[in-house]
Design a protein around this motif. Sequence first.
Motif, short mmCIF file in Angstrom:
data_model
loop_
_atom_site.label_atom_id
_atom_site.label_comp_id
_atom_site.label_asym_id
_atom_site.label_seq_id
_atom_site.Cartn_x
_atom_site.Cartn_y
_atom_site.Cartn_z
N UNK A 147 -15.25 -3.11 -6.58
CA UNK A 147 -14.62 -2.91 -7.87
C UNK A 147 -13.52 -2.28 -8.01
N UNK A 148 -13.11 -1.49 -7.46
CA UNK A 148 -11.96 -0.80 -7.32
C UNK A 148 -10.66 -1.75 -6.99
N UNK A 149 -11.03 -2.44 -5.89
CA UNK A 149 -10.02 -3.27 -4.96
C UNK A 149 -10.06 -4.51 -6.12
N UNK A 150 -10.90 -4.93 -6.47
CA UNK A 150 -10.76 -6.36 -7.35
C UNK A 150 -10.13 -6.03 -8.49
N UNK A 151 -9.78 -4.70 -9.07
CA UNK A 151 -8.88 -4.35 -10.35
C UNK A 151 -7.69 -4.30 -9.73
N UNK A 152 -7.48 -3.85 -8.43
CA UNK A 152 -6.03 -3.62 -7.96
C UNK A 152 -5.45 -4.74 -7.55
N UNK A 153 -6.09 -5.88 -7.05
CA UNK A 153 -5.38 -6.90 -6.10
C UNK A 153 -5.58 -8.25 -7.02
N UNK A 154 -4.60 -9.28 -6.75
CA UNK A 154 -4.63 -10.48 -7.56
C UNK A 154 -6.10 -11.22 -6.92
N UNK A 155 -6.49 -12.22 -7.71
CA UNK A 155 -7.96 -12.73 -7.34
C UNK A 155 -7.66 -13.35 -5.68
N UNK A 156 -6.67 -14.00 -5.59
CA UNK A 156 -6.36 -14.54 -4.03
C UNK A 156 -6.39 -13.51 -3.24
N UNK A 157 -5.77 -12.49 -3.35
CA UNK A 157 -5.68 -11.34 -2.61
C UNK A 157 -6.86 -10.59 -2.21
N UNK A 158 -7.61 -10.38 -3.42
CA UNK A 158 -9.23 -9.93 -3.27
C UNK A 158 -9.93 -10.64 -2.48
N UNK A 159 -9.97 -11.96 -2.62
CA UNK A 159 -10.75 -12.73 -1.75
C UNK A 159 -10.40 -12.62 -0.39
N UNK A 160 -9.00 -12.54 0.07
CA UNK A 160 -8.79 -12.37 1.45
C UNK A 160 -9.16 -11.13 1.86
N UNK A 161 -8.85 -10.07 1.00
CA UNK A 161 -9.23 -8.81 1.61
C UNK A 161 -10.73 -8.54 1.88
#
Length: 264
Positions: A156-170
């Motif tokens: 949840x924290x990472x999703x708020x911090x990253x762009x949608x594309x970056x979060x998916x890759x992460x």
Amino acid sequence: MNRRTLLGGLAAGGLAVARRANAQTTGGMAVLTYHRFHPGVSTSATTVSTPVFATQMAWLASNHVTVAPLRSSLALAHGTAGVSTTVAITADDGWRSVYTEMFPILRQHNFHATLFINPPAIGQGNAYLTWPMITEMLKSGLVDVQPHTQTHPNFNTERARLTPAAFQAYLDQEIAGSRGAITSRLGLPADLLAWPFGIHDAQLEAAAQKAGCIAAYALGSSAIMPGSPDFALPRYQVYETDNQARFAWLVAGNPRQHPKKASS
Ligand SMILES: [Zn+2]
């Protein structure tokens, strides 16, 4: 005998009643979740002292509760296995006390357990398991090792911090990376995931499936039953403060409110 009767039996008192109830209950699989163990006094809510763990395992043995490998929860969830009351034991995060405190007691009872690990933490400092410890436990046939992501993120924290594309890759890297590390190091399928902090949603579940996992485990205080969702299979956190009545209630896979809370 149904769960209500089992609960009543336990409340009425005693292991003799519990034993009779267990034999007749058609429950599901209660997956017990542990984290750290401590030989003396517990130092945190999720650290269970060795004497308490030993008592819990002895209780399972003396009540003839079947401790099954976690993987067998899949046939149960898919409705291809009979529904009996079973327990699976899991331990998250790869703490060294799994080897020093938990493993000897598993051996004593011949109980199986699944360890969910973050591979980059293994061998780091004195608090975590080492690969040789893991290999030794695997050789016993009593232990399975499965992924818990690479760095134990709060998604949840990472999703708020990253762009949608970056979060998916992460997300993809966290899951596939931990699977790959276990498979290459230990030669295991590593296809059962445990969600860090129990956090999951549709996007996360799809990512786990894409990464090659066949199931994922959360928390949620209910037993696994036919129809339980493959990527959100429930587990129970076990606490140091669980008394015998609550532990028996967990084992019975009772989805209702804990009797101690209900009476307070
Ligand atoms: Zn964890």
